[in-house]
Design an enzyme around this catalytic site. Sequence first.
Site, PDB file in Angstrom:
ATOM      1  N   ASP A 278      -7.883 -22.599  43.612  1.00 23.16           N
ATOM      2  CA  ASP A 278      -7.332 -23.587  44.606  1.00 23.16           C
ATOM      3  C   ASP A 278      -6.364 -23.164  45.631  1.00 23.16           C
ATOM      4  O   ASP A 278      -5.293 -22.433  45.027  1.00 23.16           O
ATOM      5  CB  ASP A 278      -6.699 -24.735  43.797  1.00 23.16           C
ATOM      6  N   ILE A 279      -6.700 -22.976  46.891  1.00 21.67           N
ATOM      7  CA  ILE A 279      -5.935 -22.283  47.935  1.00 21.67           C
ATOM      8  C   ILE A 279      -4.459 -22.800  47.884  1.00 21.67           C
ATOM      9  O   ILE A 279      -3.645 -22.318  48.422  1.00 21.67           O
ATOM     10  CB  ILE A 279      -6.757 -22.239  49.091  1.00 21.67           C
TER      11      ILE A 279
ATOM     12  N   ASP B  65      -9.585 -28.858  53.673  1.00 23.89           N
ATOM     13  CA  ASP B  65      -8.654 -29.499  54.514  1.00 23.89           C
ATOM     14  C   ASP B  65      -8.241 -30.755  53.925  1.00 23.89           C
ATOM     15  O   ASP B  65      -6.906 -30.734  53.733  1.00 23.89           O
ATOM     16  CB  ASP B  65      -9.298 -29.948  55.776  1.00 23.89           C
TER      17      ASP B  65
ATOM     18  N   GLY C 298     -18.805 -25.070  53.517  1.00 23.59           N
ATOM     19  CA  GLY C 298     -19.082 -26.336  52.866  1.00 23.59           C
ATOM     20  C   GLY C 298     -19.595 -27.337  53.900  1.00 23.59           C
ATOM     21  O   GLY C 298     -20.755 -27.274  54.194  1.00 23.59           O
TER      22      GLY C 298
HETATM   23  N1  AR6 Z   1      -9.241 -24.301  47.671  1.00 26.36           N
HETATM   24  C1  AR6 Z   1     -10.203 -23.334  48.030  1.00 26.36           C
HETATM   25  N2  AR6 Z   1     -11.452 -23.713  48.541  1.00 26.36           N
HETATM   26  C2  AR6 Z   1     -11.899 -25.093  48.565  1.00 26.36           C
HETATM   27  C3  AR6 Z   1     -10.953 -26.053  48.016  1.00 26.36           C
HETATM   28  C4  AR6 Z   1      -9.600 -25.398  47.453  1.00 26.36           C
HETATM   29  N3  AR6 Z   1      -8.751 -26.687  47.299  1.00 26.36           N
HETATM   30  N4  AR6 Z   1     -11.565 -27.038  48.175  1.00 26.36           N
HETATM   31  C5  AR6 Z   1     -12.755 -26.873  48.785  1.00 26.36           C
HETATM   32  N5  AR6 Z   1     -12.914 -25.479  49.011  1.00 26.36           N
HETATM   33  P1  AR6 Z   1     -15.082 -27.307  53.579  1.00 26.36           P
HETATM   34  P2  AR6 Z   1     -15.903 -26.304  56.217  1.00 26.36           P
HETATM   35  C6  AR6 Z   1     -14.002 -24.786  49.332  1.00 26.36           C
HETATM   36  O1  AR6 Z   1     -16.212 -28.130  53.528  1.00 26.36           O
HETATM   37  O2  AR6 Z   1     -17.432 -26.049  55.852  1.00 26.36           O
HETATM   38  C7  AR6 Z   1     -13.543 -30.919  56.578  1.00 26.36           C
HETATM   39  O3  AR6 Z   1     -13.892 -32.109  56.437  1.00 26.36           O
HETATM   40  C8  AR6 Z   1     -15.434 -25.428  49.323  1.00 26.36           C
HETATM   41  O4  AR6 Z   1     -15.921 -25.707  48.290  1.00 26.36           O
HETATM   42  O5  AR6 Z   1     -13.712 -27.737  53.140  1.00 26.36           O
HETATM   43  O6  AR6 Z   1     -15.462 -25.145  57.149  1.00 26.36           O
HETATM   44  C9  AR6 Z   1     -12.851 -30.377  57.914  1.00 26.36           C
HETATM   45  O7  AR6 Z   1     -11.928 -31.449  58.204  1.00 26.36           O
HETATM   46  C10 AR6 Z   1     -16.191 -24.600  50.723  1.00 26.36           C
HETATM   47  O8  AR6 Z   1     -16.614 -23.482  49.903  1.00 26.36           O
HETATM   48  O9  AR6 Z   1     -14.917 -26.666  54.994  1.00 26.36           O
HETATM   49  C11 AR6 Z   1     -13.730 -30.187  58.722  1.00 26.36           C
HETATM   50  O10 AR6 Z   1     -14.308 -31.435  59.450  1.00 26.36           O
HETATM   51  C12 AR6 Z   1     -15.157 -24.019  51.386  1.00 26.36           C
HETATM   52  O11 AR6 Z   1     -13.877 -24.451  50.594  1.00 26.36           O
HETATM   53  C13 AR6 Z   1     -15.086 -29.721  57.636  1.00 26.36           C
HETATM   54  O12 AR6 Z   1     -14.835 -30.086  56.426  1.00 26.36           O
HETATM   55  C14 AR6 Z   1     -14.996 -24.738  52.687  1.00 26.36           C
HETATM   56  O13 AR6 Z   1     -15.625 -26.082  52.584  1.00 26.36           O
HETATM   57  C15 AR6 Z   1     -15.030 -28.080  57.904  1.00 26.36           C
HETATM   58  O14 AR6 Z   1     -16.114 -27.588  57.073  1.00 26.36           O
END
Ligand code: AR6
Length: 170
Positions: A10-11, A34, A123
């Site tokens: 978890d970042i 986010d 994601g």
């Molecule tokens: N720590 C590390 N990685 C994580 C965590 C965490 N706590 N939680 C999720 N991930 P995403 P995007 C991973 O959807 O594709 C948001 O609503 C997750 O499993 O967070 O850039 C924003 O507001 C995936 O592998 O980001 C934007 O609207 C990675 O982080 C949109 O989503 C990125 O997934 C951005 O989409």
Amino acid sequence: MRNLEAVIGDITQADVDAIVNAANPAMLGGGGVDGAIHRAAGPELLEACKQVPLVDGLRCPFGEARITAAGNLPSKFVIHTVGPIYASDPVPEATLRSAYRNSLLLASENKCASIAFPAISCGAYGFPLNEAADIAIQTCADDLFSEISIRFFLFSTELHEIWSKRIDDQ
Ligand code: AR6
């Protein structure tokens, strides 16, 4: 590569100078990483985001990055960047490269010795994982950033394997 590392985790727990948020252009929170970052940082982070000036109604256009304080997080800064929406960006590879590069440039300007990245756009934004890893590692391996310790926080064993293989291949 010496300054690149991939871990599962978890970042929000990362013990680094700056963590990178995969945000959206409004920079007012969202789902995925986010949402996790805003929950862990508390309301101070949202207040800091609101101070970021709007340009044409957006705080952070696709591929750019902005820096704020980090509220209750262990890091000093949050660097908010917006990766491409894979299905609608005409040049998603270039936009993803810019997101990593602009985040690192901001880290460098702010004298960060260490930074943590999530898998930007992997994601909700739907970027294919293998291609995203190639771009992430190639961009972060630039000599310009060799003084920064760069840690990727991946949220699944699948992502961790993909990232680790590419780091080993460097
Ligand atoms: N720590 C590390 N990685 C994580 C965590 C965490 N706590 N939680 C999720 N991930 P995403 P995007 C991973 O959807 O594709 C948001 O609503 C997750 O499993 O967070 O850039 C924003 O507001 C995936 O592998 O980001 C934007 O609207 C990675 O982080 C949109 O989503 C990125 O997934 C951005 O989409």
